[in-house]
Design a protein around this motif. Structure first.
Motif, PDB file in Angstrom:
ATOM      1  N   PHE A  67       4.283   5.338   2.901  1.00  0.00           N
ATOM      2  CA  PHE A  67       3.687   6.131   1.806  1.00  0.00           C
ATOM      3  C   PHE A  67       4.976   6.492   0.801  1.00  0.00           C
ATOM      4  N   SER A 105      -1.029   5.258  -2.222  1.00  0.00           N
ATOM      5  CA  SER A 105      -0.121   5.043  -2.552  1.00  0.00           C
ATOM      6  C   SER A 105       0.200   4.729  -3.921  1.00  0.00           C
ATOM      7  N   ILE A 109      -3.834  10.686   3.265  1.00  0.00           N
ATOM      8  CA  ILE A 109      -2.575   9.856   3.761  1.00  0.00           C
ATOM      9  C   ILE A 109      -3.172   9.523   5.766  1.00  0.00           C
TER      10      ILE A 109
END
Length: 411
Positions: A357, A226, A341
């Motif tokens: 995120f 992130s 992710i």
């Protein structure tokens, strides 16, 4: 009801029933997501003159959208994992499309600021749900490529926003530009409302908790991924906001010329970078657990020197060539980091994972980079401000490498 991603590892089926129509619809919506978002920047020079705005005020139009967008994302991600996700896909699309069109009737800066902020609510609903929803139709071995194609809507939509926005505004005024790009999303949003929820009942048996966000932040792979995306987004968001204006100031381009030039550059470089990054990551994933992060870090490192070279070019043609190479390299991260992710988050919490995120990526990225560049431009020069913006990509590379190290430790 489609199989879960975990089931695909057993049956080795790469694509499930209905996958490609869903892919086409969500890709089309994502395209207009960025058209509606970037058309604002194409008309910056006209807004500055018509509404008598400073560069800082112009930059805050972009930042206000991002502030609303990122703060709405966690709540929507929680609600989406608690209920029917297609509702959020469709309703979000309809909302942001209406808000974009309404920007064309504003009378002052405050009303325009409100309209652009409202766009953030709708886009937060779509962006937190769409990637994980789409991923469930494809096996893990294909997700780098699928996310690469999905992410390619960023440069393509941005380019359409620049080109169409600049040309429409030049011939019919900036209000007409907002009307023209806002309407198509309404029809796409209605179609999205009719999608099935592909999530298995077993995946949604455990209701989500707000405390699950804390668990995500304790996941070092998720956190560093992130942060890497946040640094990249800082730079890309800043460039998206100010490069058309850069070409009008330093090379004497008209609004239409600047939008066309930077739009064509962005769509070509973004397509090549996004698709190459996705395919390269899927290919390398067969050989290395660090594939998503290695491809991203390499792209960031390549982009910095070429981006800085573009700012010191003596003619617009050379500047465009250098910017093309820099943007191609930096866009290579989009597919791999989105796939990362998905890989590091639980299936029944993926809307929440993408919400977190989105929050981190924009809170530390383009929520304030347009305003920061505008403020630096007012104090020094636009060239100095953009140089600093490009330098932030060094942090993007660093965090990608840290994510790779955390991923090795996890496995």
């Amino acid at each position: 009801m489609n199989p879960s991603p975990e089931k695909t590892d057993t049956i080795k089926k790469p694509v499930f029933a209905g996958a490609w129509p869903v892919f086409a619809l969500l890709l089309s919506i994502n395209l207009f997501n960025y058209v509606d978002r970037q058309v604002l920047y194409a008309v910056f020079p006209l807004l500055k003159t018509d509404l008598k705005l400073s560069d800082t005020a112009l930059g805050f139009l972009g930042s206000s959208f991002m502030l609303v967008y990122m703060f709405c994302a966690p709540a929507i991600g929680y609600l989406a994992d608690s209920g029917r996700r297609p509702f959020w896909l469709g309703a979000g699309t309809i909302l942001w499309s209406m808000a974009t069109a309404l920007a064309g009737i504003v009378k002052n800066y405050t009303q325009l600021l409100f309209a652009r902020s409202a766009v953030g609510i709708g886009e937060a609903a779509y962006t937190t749900v769409a990637p994980s929803y789409l991923a469930e139709y494809f096996s893990p071995e294909m997700r780098g490529r699928i996310m690469g194609f999905f992410s390619a809507a960023t440069p393509v939509g941005s380019a359409i926003g620049y080109i169409a926005g600049g040309l429409i505004a030049q011939h019919f005024g900036w209000r007409a530009a907002f009307y023209a790009v806002g309407i198509p999303g309404l029809l796409l949003g209605i179609a999205a409302l009719k999608l099935p929820d592909s999530r298995l009942s077993s995946a949604s048996a455990q209701p989500p908790r707000l405390s699950d966000y804390l668990q995500l932040l304790k996941n070092r792979v998720f956190l560093f991924t992130s942060l890497s995306a946040a640094a990249a987004t800082f730079t890309l968001g800043g460039l998206a906001a100010w490069m058309p204006t850069y070409f009008t100031r330093y090379f004497g381009y008209t609004v239409g010329q600047a939008g066309l030039a930077f739009g064509a550059l962005t769509v070509t470089a973004g397509l090549l970078g996004s698709l190459f990054g996705g395919y390269a990551a899927d290919w390398l994933l067969k050989r290395s657990k660090d594939a998503y992060f290695t491809v991203s870090a390499c792209g960031f490192c390549i982009s910095i020197p070429f981006g800085l070279a573009a700012l010191h070019a003596q003619c617009p043609q050379s500047a465009l060539v250098f910017f093309f190479i820099a943007e191609t390299a930096v866009f290579a991260y989009s597919g791999p980091l989105n796939a990362a992710i998905i890989a590091c988050s639980p299936e029944n919490r993926r809307s929440m994972a993408f919400a977190a995120f989105v929050f981190i990526m924009h809170a530390l990225g383009d929520a304030f980079s347009p305003t920061a560049i505008g403020a630096l431009s007012d104090m020094f020069s636009l060239k100095t401000a953009v140089s600093a913006c490009i330098g932030v990509l060094g942090f993007a590379a660093l965090f990608s490498l840290l994510a790779a190290a955390a991923n090795r430790g996890k496995n």
